[in-house]
Design a protein around this motif. Sequence first.
Motif, mmCIF file in Angstrom:
data_model
loop_
_atom_site.group_PDB
_atom_site.id
_atom_site.type_symbol
_atom_site.label_atom_id
_atom_site.label_comp_id
_atom_site.label_asym_id
_atom_site.label_seq_id
_atom_site.Cartn_x
_atom_site.Cartn_y
_atom_site.Cartn_z
ATOM 1 N N GLY A 1 3.147 0.961 -3.553
ATOM 2 C CA GLY A 1 2.479 0.761 -4.827
ATOM 3 C C GLY A 1 1.390 1.741 -5.151
ATOM 4 N N GLU A 2 1.626 3.011 -4.889
ATOM 5 C CA GLU A 2 0.617 4.016 -5.237
ATOM 6 C C GLU A 2 0.398 3.996 -6.753
ATOM 7 O OE1 GLU A 2 -0.225 8.816 -4.707
ATOM 8 O OE2 GLU A 2 1.578 7.879 -3.848
ATOM 9 N N GLY A 3 -0.834 3.781 -7.151
ATOM 10 C CA GLY A 3 -1.152 3.708 -8.564
ATOM 11 C C GLY A 3 -1.080 2.310 -9.149
ATOM 12 N N TRP A 4 -0.604 1.340 -8.368
ATOM 13 C CA TRP A 4 -0.568 -0.034 -8.868
ATOM 14 C C TRP A 4 -1.988 -0.602 -8.880
ATOM 15 C CZ3 TRP A 4 3.950 -2.656 -5.695
ATOM 16 C CH2 TRP A 4 5.158 -2.003 -6.007
ATOM 17 N N PRO A 5 -2.269 -1.544 -9.772
ATOM 18 C CA PRO A 5 -3.594 -2.187 -9.743
ATOM 19 C C PRO A 5 -3.750 -3.022 -8.477
ATOM 20 C CG PRO A 5 -2.136 -3.308 -11.278
ATOM 21 C CD PRO A 5 -1.417 -2.058 -10.859
ATOM 22 N N GLU B 1 0.822 -1.201 0.000
ATOM 23 C CA GLU B 1 0.000 0.000 0.000
ATOM 24 C C GLU B 1 0.859 1.255 0.000
ATOM 25 O OE1 GLU B 1 -2.409 -0.602 3.421
ATOM 26 O OE2 GLU B 1 -3.867 -1.892 2.385
#
Length: 234
Positions: free
Chosen positions: A176-180, A173
Amino acid sequence: MTEQTNDRARRPRLAEVYEPGRPGLPRGRSSLPRTAVRDAQRARLMRAAIAAVAEKGYASTTVADVVGRARVSRKAFYEHFPDLERCFLASLAGAQRTILRRLASVPPDRGRDEPGPRGTLRSGARAYLELCAQEPEFARCILVELPAVGPRALKGRNKGYRQVAALLRTWRERAGEGWPPVPEEMYLAAVGAISELIQVRLADGDPGGLPGLEDAVTEILVRLLAVPAPPDAP
């Protein structure tokens, strides 16, 4: 020798095998406070339980094995624990808390050729495998012996798995900002897959070879947590 190596050398092991020739706690009256004596007895019993189970297997371990290794009386054992199972589970619960603290404090490894999130995952994988190699008694007890003890033990193991899964979720979290998104079950699946790999190596009697699983463990984490490749990757 590096400072990190020195730290590992100074760090006490979670499990300690008490040899027959090693003196126990003083018999009779002691100058130590009663609480200090009880705390020392409990610690010795818990470590001895892990050492005995790792060597003999839970089904073949007895209270006599534990008190003999700890050099504590049987009477003292029953002052702390109602039976072997409670002693064993208390030992593992304490170890799991220590393991979680160590994993949560692993810094990103900036000395490798793999920067960014994948490099951080590799650092965590390396730290966990090295810890299991340094603590083979606990690793064996948690991953090989614990599931066979009973429902209470299995519940404790699953709690530990979920706690490690929560560490992975928190890391993703933040990193991975912007990760699916990935399904919630993937975090627990990653912990289970890694545990199975380690369990096989332990069952083969090769705890020293655990750090060699670094690439495989990193790949499990990358794939199950859907960590994207670096932008400049081929």
